[in-house]
Design a protein around this motif. Structure first.
Motif, PDB file in Angstrom:
ATOM      1  N   ALA A  61       0.418  -1.482   0.487  1.00  0.00           N
ATOM      2  CA  ALA A  61      -0.193  -0.134   0.148  1.00  0.00           C
ATOM      3  C   ALA A  61       0.440   1.343   0.140  1.00  0.00           C
ATOM      4  N   SER A  62       1.997   1.524   0.676  1.00  0.00           N
ATOM      5  CA  SER A  62       2.910   1.755   0.548  1.00  0.00           C
ATOM      6  C   SER A  62       3.533   2.914  -0.539  1.00  0.00           C
ATOM      7  N   THR A  63       4.025   1.233  -1.216  1.00  0.00           N
ATOM      8  CA  THR A  63       4.719   1.510  -2.757  1.00  0.00           C
ATOM      9  C   THR A  63       3.584   2.108  -3.655  1.00  0.00           C
ATOM     10  N   LEU A  64       2.704   1.536  -3.768  1.00  0.00           N
ATOM     11  CA  LEU A  64       1.424   2.139  -4.164  1.00  0.00           C
ATOM     12  C   LEU A  64       0.961   3.507  -4.374  1.00  0.00           C
ATOM     13  N   LEU A  65       1.174   3.614  -2.880  1.00  0.00           N
ATOM     14  CA  LEU A  65       0.162   5.494  -2.662  1.00  0.00           C
ATOM     15  C   LEU A  65       1.670   6.645  -2.133  1.00  0.00           C
ATOM     16  N   GLY A  66       2.256   5.906  -1.654  1.00  0.00           N
ATOM     17  CA  GLY A  66       3.618   7.438  -1.319  1.00  0.00           C
ATOM     18  C   GLY A  66       4.417   7.989  -2.759  1.00  0.00           C
ATOM     19  N   VAL A  67       4.692   8.747  -2.651  1.00  0.00           N
ATOM     20  CA  VAL A  67       5.862   9.369  -3.814  1.00  0.00           C
ATOM     21  C   VAL A  67       6.973   8.683  -3.169  1.00  0.00           C
ATOM     22  N   SER A  94       4.164   6.196  -8.652  1.00  0.00           N
ATOM     23  CA  SER A  94       3.429   6.539  -7.840  1.00  0.00           C
ATOM     24  C   SER A  94       1.542   6.487  -8.099  1.00  0.00           C
ATOM     25  N   HIS A  95       1.449   6.066  -7.564  1.00  0.00           N
ATOM     26  CA  HIS A  95      -0.843   4.810  -8.353  1.00  0.00           C
ATOM     27  C   HIS A  95      -1.196   6.602  -7.380  1.00  0.00           C
ATOM     28  N   GLY A  96      -0.019   6.969  -6.467  1.00  0.00           N
ATOM     29  CA  GLY A  96      -1.255   7.749  -4.873  1.00  0.00           C
ATOM     30  C   GLY A  96      -0.897   9.184  -6.102  1.00  0.00           C
ATOM     31  N   HIS A  97       0.149   9.753  -7.088  1.00  0.00           N
ATOM     32  CA  HIS A  97       0.703  10.543  -7.570  1.00  0.00           C
ATOM     33  C   HIS A  97       0.730  10.805  -8.812  1.00  0.00           C
ATOM     34  N   LEU A  98       0.555   9.455  -9.243  1.00  0.00           N
ATOM     35  CA  LEU A  98       0.609   9.597 -10.861  1.00  0.00           C
ATOM     36  C   LEU A  98      -0.731   8.804 -11.412  1.00  0.00           C
ATOM     37  N   TRP A  99      -1.885   8.762 -10.872  1.00  0.00           N
ATOM     38  CA  TRP A  99      -3.018   8.328 -11.564  1.00  0.00           C
ATOM     39  C   TRP A  99      -3.771   9.336 -11.340  1.00  0.00           C
ATOM     40  N   GLY A 100      -3.636  10.698 -10.926  1.00  0.00           N
ATOM     41  CA  GLY A 100      -5.279  11.241 -11.304  1.00  0.00           C
ATOM     42  C   GLY A 100      -6.208  11.107  -9.900  1.00  0.00           C
ATOM     43  N   ALA A 101      -5.889  10.346  -9.086  1.00  0.00           N
ATOM     44  CA  ALA A 101      -7.290   9.958  -7.942  1.00  0.00           C
ATOM     45  C   ALA A 101      -6.704  11.189  -6.752  1.00  0.00           C
ATOM     46  N   THR A 102      -7.138  11.954  -5.718  1.00  0.00           N
ATOM     47  CA  THR A 102      -6.024  13.126  -4.638  1.00  0.00           C
ATOM     48  C   THR A 102      -6.309  11.685  -3.348  1.00  0.00           C
ATOM     49  N   HIS A 148       1.950   3.497 -17.548  1.00  0.00           N
ATOM     50  CA  HIS A 148       1.843   4.193 -15.940  1.00  0.00           C
ATOM     51  C   HIS A 148       1.603   5.359 -15.323  1.00  0.00           C
ATOM     52  N   PRO A 149       1.650   6.849 -15.836  1.00  0.00           N
ATOM     53  CA  PRO A 149       1.064   7.560 -14.625  1.00  0.00           C
ATOM     54  C   PRO A 149      -0.457   8.116 -15.435  1.00  0.00           C
ATOM     55  N   GLU A 150      -1.146   7.340 -15.250  1.00  0.00           N
ATOM     56  CA  GLU A 150      -1.642   7.290 -16.167  1.00  0.00           C
ATOM     57  C   GLU A 150      -3.566   8.969 -15.702  1.00  0.00           C
ATOM     58  N   GLY A 151      -2.444   9.054 -14.866  1.00  0.00           N
ATOM     59  CA  GLY A 151      -3.280   9.967 -14.553  1.00  0.00           C
ATOM     60  C   GLY A 151      -2.843  11.831 -15.793  1.00  0.00           C
ATOM     61  N   LEU A 152      -1.939  11.919 -16.122  1.00  0.00           N
ATOM     62  CA  LEU A 152      -0.927  12.689 -17.333  1.00  0.00           C
ATOM     63  C   LEU A 152      -1.820  12.299 -18.333  1.00  0.00           C
ATOM     64  N   TYR A 153      -2.297  11.210 -18.522  1.00  0.00           N
ATOM     65  CA  TYR A 153      -2.700  10.873 -19.839  1.00  0.00           C
ATOM     66  C   TYR A 153      -3.828  12.164 -20.293  1.00  0.00           C
TER      67      TYR A 153
END
Ligand SMILES: [Zn+2]
Length: 854
Positions: free
Chosen positions: A517-523, A541-549, A840-845
């Motif tokens: 969880a930490s490796t997914l959500l942390g930066v 980082s899914h927490g910082h690059l996938w678009g969710a807050t 990977h960085p879906e939030g940047l798409y």
């Protein structure tokens, strides 16, 4: 070339893995059946093929769910495995395994069917490759009754659900007869073949040997083998899968079906040890690795067994007597290459993109194995076959060495894993390496770890006022697929002094697999000064690059148990404003939003856009409702003044000169990219009139290489308002060759990569709604922008480098990384960031989609 095999090695091999020909299958017992009866954790209905039924744990939205097309008639007979789903495939004479004297994919079904004559063996199809080839999992263990399997499953689940209780049961002897799961993954790089062949040899022994040592192992373990993780690559002799992905870089992203299939099995078993067999590294390479070590592992627990297991594997490899599989020490003794012991840097376990590193987050002692001799290239037939023979023997030796270690240290390995999970539920920080052997053998800084104190919780707001609700749902489902626990608020609540809406997700970090969880959500962390050289990327980082807050909550705060309910699955429901509307609006801030727009455009719906970029859909409520449901997007009410000045939008006919990961990402978004080259235009195969936009990040499309007719056509296309999106140094080169934007670019180190803090221009159509973070790889930044070029996004002036590895990063601070402008009549955007990196960085798409739609 004849190789002398020492007698002692032959004896050792015969003792543990005697010739299969001398062996017989154990007699069938009506009360027993093969291990296919094993259900995924928490799944009690053993009648269901894996992945189809419900379960608290181990369920995956895209878990393999194909039902056996033709269950063999014998599948229900006593003593026979249940999931007899092996399907024959056509012979392919071009299979690259054939000239290597290795097993071609089309011979695997027959080999598995032969193994399955043993009631110790069960074969399951766990998914399909991109090209539709079956992925086989073979499980070997001594037969167990239904009741025994049920108990096995309960004790397996207890490790993760309640490690304290599991520790108590271990102390009381309840795990004495529990068979520990051990996992072997093969051939993830399609052109590194021999793990598959070695595993089939080992399985032959596990299936049929009567050797007491092997029978003993079968009573102590559940062995799980992925025969090949990349059948398409095996056949075609490619490292990547058919989507062009290096899947040993995809485990933390899981964009590929082959990766998701094996991930589900790692979740299902939480194995004690895990091997991932590769090639080709001189001396035979056996992990553990150099530093930096991933911050979220319980590394002190890992290294104790990883090092000893590696030494066991090394002994087994040396015992083969294959001199070409090892190196000579100065004192004349021989060794393999154990990076933790033998290298100073450059072979690290930092990113969990690699299969064994990802497996470590499920409590496995994970190892990459590299067999020694490259059989590709220009070799004589005899030499090629000799190399694959040695490699197969080496791979088999590592598997044997691993299994022997796990058999001798079964209880210690289990206790170690339970301690790993216990620290998670108790919220303890990680600890330094204290093992004397590891301390004495570590080379250089490989002994160092960075101690991690974990967050108390992560909060993912997804209430009805959140625009990123679809991204939140996507992230939460991803976490569930990764065997993580997530809760959701049934009413408003307070946490750490902050009020949150009902519907907010909370990740309580006091859970067994909190490291994941930490490796997914942390930066992550900036490791530039830790080591000079890194093996691959240093940030994700899914927490910082996938678009969710995602908000981190630290300290010893209490979670509101009454407001929070466990989530078992989630998807954004989407919404449509009530009443009859003449128009609906859609703000695209997620992959789902891009997909929804492309779906509407591909279906021929007439869309337009407002000046602020909102898509406007005519008021057919049935169409809008369907899309809202399918993609989970939220349509908004549009007032008449808002729709007065809109511009028509049509389907984007997209040409690309890009890498496989980028093409895949564009397809994920619902675009239908067509690869273009200057040659294809010159030959008349392609015409500029058939394209609206080009995405360029390679040199395959060079405007200076167009012939006179096509150069004129290209200039006319630009003048008519074409769209160009360039990425990286090749995108900039295209820009310069075509004489477009007036900019000067500087390059960061080619091996630099990481997560950066950015400042977006609120007036930019490309980045106005963009995330405050971006991803860079071989970063490019603009040191000068000419007149008429807009800076859409720049690196923050201070502290921009949040995580990763970038020597010389200081020079880039404050510089532009996304610029755009109109040049020669065309809309041109240049990205110095890498918004589609390996999908990977879906939030940047959305930035890329906005640039293509601009
Ligand atoms: Zn490899």
């Amino acid at each position: 070339m004849a190789v002398r095999r020492p007698l002692i090695a032959l004896i050792a091999a015969a003792l543990l893995f005697g010739p299969a020909s001398a062996a017989v299958a154990a007699p069938p017992d009506p009360a027993e059946r093969g291990p296919a009866a094993a259900s995924p954790r928490g799944q009690s209905d053993t009648e269901m093929p894996f992945g189809v039924g419900p379960g608290q744990r181990g369920r995956s939205a895209d878990a393999p769910g194909r039902k056996p097309s033709q269950p063999a008639a014998t599948a229900k007979l006593p003593g026979k495995p249940r999931n007899d789903v092996i399907v024959d495939v056509p012979v392919e004479l071009t299979d690259a395994s054939i000239p290597l004297n290795l097993i071609p994919y089309h011979d695997i079904p027959a080999a598995l069917r032969n193994l399955q004559r043993s009631n110790r063996i069960s074969v399951e199809v766990i998914g399909q490759s991109v090209l539709g080839r079956d992925l086989h999992l073979v499980v070997a263990t001594a037969p167990m009754s239904d009741a025994q399997w049920k108990t096995w499953q309960q004790l397996s689940d207890l490790r993760i659900n309640d490690p304290h209780a599991a520790q108590a049961k271990l102390a009381a002897g309840a795990y004495a007869n529990w068979r520990t799961p051990l996992f072997v993954n093969n051939n993830i790089h399609g052109n590194e073949w021999e793990g598959t062949d070695a595993s089939l040899q080992i399985l032959q022994d596990l299936a049929f040997s009567t050797d007491p040592a092997i029978v003993d192992m079968l009573n102590k373990h559940v062995f799980a083998f992925v025969v090949t993780n990349n059948p398409d690559g095996r056949v075609a002799a490619t490292r990547a899968n058919a989507n062009g992905f290096d899947m040993n870089r995809d485990y933390i992203t899981a964009s590929q079906p082959e990766v998701r299939a094996v991930r589900a099995q790692l979740v299902r078993y939480s194995p004690l040890t895990m091997l991932d067999i590769h090639g080709y590294v001189n001396c035979t390479l056996i992990e553990p690795t150099t530093g930096p070590h991933g911050d979220n592992y319980e590394y002190d627990l890992y290294i104790k067994h990883a090092l000893r297991n590696a030494l066991s594997m090394e002994r087994a490899v040396l015992a083969t007597g294959e001199d070409r599989a090892s190196c000579v020490n100065s004192d004349g003794t021989r060794r393999n290459d154990i990076p933790f012991r033998d290298r100073t840097q450059g072979w690290d376990d930092w990113p969990p993109i690699f299969t064994p590193m990802y497996a470590m987050y499920h409590g496995a002692i994970g190892h990459t194995i590299e067999v020694p001799l490259n059989p590709r290239g220009n070799l004589t037939v005899a030499e090629r076959h000799e190399r694959t023979r040695i490699n197969t023997a080496v791979a088999a030796a590592t598997i044997r060495g691993n299994f022997e270690y796990a058999t001798q240290n079964r209880e210690e390995l289990l206790a170690n894993q339970l301690e790993w999970f216990r620290r998670g539920v108790d919220g303890e920080p990680t600890r330094p390496i204290d093992d004397p052997l590891a301390i004495s053998l570590a080379r250089g800084d490989n002994i160092k770890t960075h101690l991690q104190d974990f967050a108390r919780a992560y909060v993912i707001p997804a209430g009805k006022d959140q625009r990123s609700a679809t991204a939140a749902a996507r992230l939460v489902q991803f976490m569930l697929d990764n065997d993580l626990e997530v809760q959701r608020a049934s009413r408003p609540f307070k946490l750490g002094g902050t009020h949150y809406e009902a519907g907010t997700y909370v990740v309580d970090m006091r859970q067994a697999k909190r490291g994941l969880a930490s490796t997914l959500l942390g930066v992550g962390r900036d490791v530039t000064n830790d080591f000079n050289a890194m093996y691959d990327i240093s940030a994700w980082s899914h927490g910082h690059l996938w678009g969710a807050t995602v908000q981190q909550v630290d300290g010893n705060v209490k979670l509101d148990d009454k407001a929070l309910r466990p989530v078992t699955e989630t998807h954004a429901t989407g919404s449509v404003p009530p009443g009859k509307q003449s128009h609906y609006g859609l703000v695209v801030d997620s992959v789902a939003g891009i997909q929804a727009v492309n779906k509407l455009l591909n279906d021929g719906v007439r869309l337009s856009r407002t000046t602020d970029g909102t898509f406007v859909v005519p008021g057919d409520v049935s169409v809008v409702r369907q899309v809202a449901e399918a993609y989970g997007v939220e349509f908004i009410r549009m007032t008449p003044p808002q729709v007065r000045n809109t511009t028509g939008v049509s389907k984007t006919r997209l040409g690309v000169a890009a890498n496989g990961g980028e093409i895949f990402a564009l397809q994920q978004m619902g675009f239908q990219p067509i690869s273009v080259t200057h040659t294809a235009f010159n030959n008349g195969i392609l015409s500029f009139a058939d394209f609206d936009a080009f995405f360029v990040s390679t040199t395959a499309f060079n405007p200076l290489s167009l012939n006179a007719t096509q150069a004129a056509a290209f200039n006319q296309w630009l003048a008519d308002g074409g769209t160009i999106v360039g990425r990286g140094s090749s995108g900039k080169q295209f820009n310069d060759r075509a004489g477009l934007l007036d900019v000067t670019i500087a390059a960061g180190r080619s091996d630099a990569n990481g997560i950066v803090k950015v400042v977006n221009d609120p007036a930019s159509p490309i980045t106005a709604n963009a995330l405050p973070t971006a991803f860079v790889d071989a970063p490019q930044y603009f040191t000068r922008v000419g007149d008429g070029v807009r800076v859409d996004q720049r690196l923050a002036a201070e502290g921009f480098f949040l995580a990763g590895h970038w020597g010389g990063q200081e020079a880039a601070a404050g510089h532009a990384v996304v610029v755009s402008g109109v040049a020669k009549g065309a809309n041109v955007t240049l990205f110095g960031t890498e918004p589609l990196f390996r999908a990977h960085p879906e939030g940047l798409y959305p930035q890329v989609a906005a640039a293509l739609w601009w």
